[in-house]
Write a protein that holds these residues in place. Structure first.
Motif, PDB file in Angstrom:
ATOM      1  N   MET A   1       0.842  -1.180   0.000  1.00 32.58           N
ATOM      2  CA  MET A   1       0.000   0.000   0.000  1.00 32.58           C
ATOM      3  C   MET A   1       0.884   1.239   0.000  1.00 32.58           C
ATOM      4  O   MET A   1       1.901   1.292   0.675  1.00 32.58           O
ATOM      5  CB  MET A   1      -0.900  -0.011   1.239  1.00 32.58           C
ATOM      6  N   LYS A   2       0.454   2.196  -0.714  1.00 31.04           N
ATOM      7  CA  LYS A   2       1.142   3.482  -0.755  1.00 31.04           C
ATOM      8  C   LYS A   2       0.606   4.348   0.387  1.00 31.04           C
ATOM      9  O   LYS A   2      -0.587   4.598   0.480  1.00 31.04           O
ATOM     10  CB  LYS A   2       0.861   4.139  -2.108  1.00 31.04           C
TER      11      LYS A   2
ATOM     12  N   GLY B   1       8.269   9.078   6.363  1.00 26.44           N
ATOM     13  CA  GLY B   1       9.036   8.482   5.279  1.00 26.44           C
ATOM     14  C   GLY B   1       8.379   8.726   3.930  1.00 26.44           C
ATOM     15  O   GLY B   1       7.520   9.596   3.778  1.00 26.44           O
ATOM     16  N   GLN B   2       8.792   7.944   2.966  1.00 27.90           N
ATOM     17  CA  GLN B   2       8.279   8.047   1.607  1.00 27.90           C
ATOM     18  C   GLN B   2       7.057   7.136   1.428  1.00 27.90           C
ATOM     19  O   GLN B   2       6.846   6.229   2.232  1.00 27.90           O
ATOM     20  CB  GLN B   2       9.378   7.676   0.612  1.00 27.90           C
ATOM     21  N   PRO B   3       6.262   7.355   0.385  1.00 27.41           N
ATOM     22  CA  PRO B   3       5.032   6.576   0.200  1.00 27.41           C
ATOM     23  C   PRO B   3       5.213   5.057   0.215  1.00 27.41           C
ATOM     24  O   PRO B   3       4.386   4.348   0.784  1.00 27.41           O
ATOM     25  CB  PRO B   3       4.518   7.051  -1.158  1.00 27.41           C
ATOM     26  N   PHE B   4       6.275   4.528  -0.381  1.00 27.01           N
ATOM     27  CA  PHE B   4       6.481   3.087  -0.393  1.00 27.01           C
ATOM     28  C   PHE B   4       7.503   2.621   0.631  1.00 27.01           C
ATOM     29  O   PHE B   4       7.836   1.455   0.692  1.00 27.01           O
ATOM     30  CB  PHE B   4       6.874   2.618  -1.802  1.00 27.01           C
ATOM     31  N   GLU B   5       8.003   3.549   1.431  1.00 25.42           N
ATOM     32  CA  GLU B   5       8.936   3.237   2.505  1.00 25.42           C
ATOM     33  C   GLU B   5       8.528   4.012   3.751  1.00 25.42           C
ATOM     34  O   GLU B   5       9.188   4.975   4.155  1.00 25.42           O
ATOM     35  CB  GLU B   5      10.362   3.604   2.100  1.00 25.42           C
TER      36      GLU B   5
ATOM     37  N   LYS C   1     -13.561  10.929   3.085  1.00 23.05           N
ATOM     38  CA  LYS C   1     -12.803  11.548   1.991  1.00 23.05           C
ATOM     39  C   LYS C   1     -11.300  11.489   2.243  1.00 23.05           C
ATOM     40  O   LYS C   1     -10.507  11.522   1.307  1.00 23.05           O
ATOM     41  CB  LYS C   1     -13.203  13.017   1.830  1.00 23.05           C
ATOM     42  N   ARG C   2     -10.916  11.449   3.491  1.00 24.00           N
ATOM     43  CA  ARG C   2      -9.507  11.523   3.863  1.00 24.00           C
ATOM     44  C   ARG C   2      -8.865  10.149   4.108  1.00 24.00           C
ATOM     45  O   ARG C   2      -7.658  10.060   4.316  1.00 24.00           O
ATOM     46  CB  ARG C   2      -9.350  12.403   5.092  1.00 24.00           C
ATOM     47  N   LEU C   3      -9.672   9.097   4.096  1.00 17.51           N
ATOM     48  CA  LEU C   3      -9.139   7.753   4.308  1.00 17.51           C
ATOM     49  C   LEU C   3      -8.293   7.317   3.114  1.00 17.51           C
ATOM     50  O   LEU C   3      -8.742   7.386   1.977  1.00 17.51           O
ATOM     51  CB  LEU C   3     -10.266   6.741   4.493  1.00 17.51           C
ATOM     52  N   VAL C   4      -7.085   6.878   3.389  1.00 17.83           N
ATOM     53  CA  VAL C   4      -6.244   6.328   2.322  1.00 17.83           C
ATOM     54  C   VAL C   4      -6.261   4.806   2.375  1.00 17.83           C
ATOM     55  O   VAL C   4      -5.755   4.156   1.466  1.00 17.83           O
ATOM     56  CB  VAL C   4      -4.793   6.854   2.389  1.00 17.83           C
ATOM     57  N   GLY C   5      -6.836   4.252   3.432  1.00 18.40           N
ATOM     58  CA  GLY C   5      -6.951   2.809   3.534  1.00 18.40           C
ATOM     59  C   GLY C   5      -7.284   2.347   4.932  1.00 18.40           C
ATOM     60  O   GLY C   5      -7.311   3.132   5.882  1.00 18.40           O
TER      61      GLY C   5
ATOM     62  N   ALA D   1       3.682  -4.149   7.448  1.00 20.17           N
ATOM     63  CA  ALA D   1       2.310  -4.531   7.158  1.00 20.17           C
ATOM     64  C   ALA D   1       1.655  -3.531   6.200  1.00 20.17           C
ATOM     65  O   ALA D   1       0.886  -3.914   5.320  1.00 20.17           O
ATOM     66  CB  ALA D   1       1.496  -4.641   8.445  1.00 20.17           C
ATOM     67  N   ILE D   2       1.967  -2.257   6.373  1.00 19.95           N
ATOM     68  CA  ILE D   2       1.418  -1.221   5.483  1.00 19.95           C
ATOM     69  C   ILE D   2       1.956  -1.430   4.074  1.00 19.95           C
ATOM     70  O   ILE D   2       1.202  -1.390   3.100  1.00 19.95           O
ATOM     71  CB  ILE D   2       1.770   0.186   6.018  1.00 19.95           C
ATOM     72  N   THR D   3       3.248  -1.656   3.960  1.00 23.14           N
ATOM     73  CA  THR D   3       3.866  -1.861   2.651  1.00 23.14           C
ATOM     74  C   THR D   3       3.291  -3.101   1.959  1.00 23.14           C
ATOM     75  O   THR D   3       3.055  -3.090   0.752  1.00 23.14           O
ATOM     76  CB  THR D   3       5.396  -1.999   2.789  1.00 23.14           C
ATOM     77  N   ALA D   4       3.028  -4.151   2.729  1.00 28.28           N
ATOM     78  CA  ALA D   4       2.507  -5.400   2.156  1.00 28.28           C
ATOM     79  C   ALA D   4       1.032  -5.342   1.824  1.00 28.28           C
ATOM     80  O   ALA D   4       0.547  -6.137   1.014  1.00 28.28           O
ATOM     81  CB  ALA D   4       2.761  -6.546   3.148  1.00 28.28           C
TER      82      ALA D   4
END
Length: 135
Positions: free
Chosen positions: A1-2, A24-28, A110-114, A131-134
């Motif tokens: 997940m980004k 951090g960064q979106p994928f890290e 509207k603000r939920l990214v996941g 877990a977020i990255t996976a």
């Protein structure tokens, strides 16, 4: 997940509410603790749905835990409406997550990214980031 930079991550279980932020960064993701807001348990509306004898067993239904999930959603709603939270990821066990969804305001939605349906409140920030990255 980004996970966007500066997005909030909230972890909820029956006893705890933790707010973190991605520095951090979106994928890290690199999570830092923002706080552990004190919640007032005032919304016990989940009890209305649990009137059958099977759900009255303490291990199957703890109204205080569901009230904490509702209070967490209400806290997030207030922050979203006030513009204090732009992006948020919710991590909670499936039962608490279901209760929280019942209380989401449209501004929060509207603000939920996941959402991640897991209990991770006692995990390290590295395990949560994994877990977020996976996801």
């Amino acid at each position: 997940m980004k996970l966007p930079h500066k997005a909030h991550v909230v972890l909820v279980d029956g006893e705890n509410f933790v707010v973190m932020r991605n520095k951090g960064q979106p994928f890290e993701p690199n999570l830092e603790l923002v706080g552990r807001p004190d919640l007032s348990l005032t919304n016990f509306s989940a009890g209305v749905r649990h009137q059958d004898p099977g759900s009255q067993q303490p291990e199957r239904n703890d109204l205080n835990e569901l009230a904490r999930a509702a209070a967490a959603a209400e806290w997030l709603n207030a922050k979203a409406i006030a513009g204090e939270i732009d992006q948020v990821l919710v991590i909670a066990d499936p039962k608490k997550l279901g209760e929280m969804r019942r209380h989401y305001h449209t501004e929060l939605e509207k603000r939920l990214v996941g959402e991640i349906p897991k209990t991770m409140i006692h995990d390290t920030t590295d395990r949560i980031a994994e877990a977020i990255t996976a996801a």
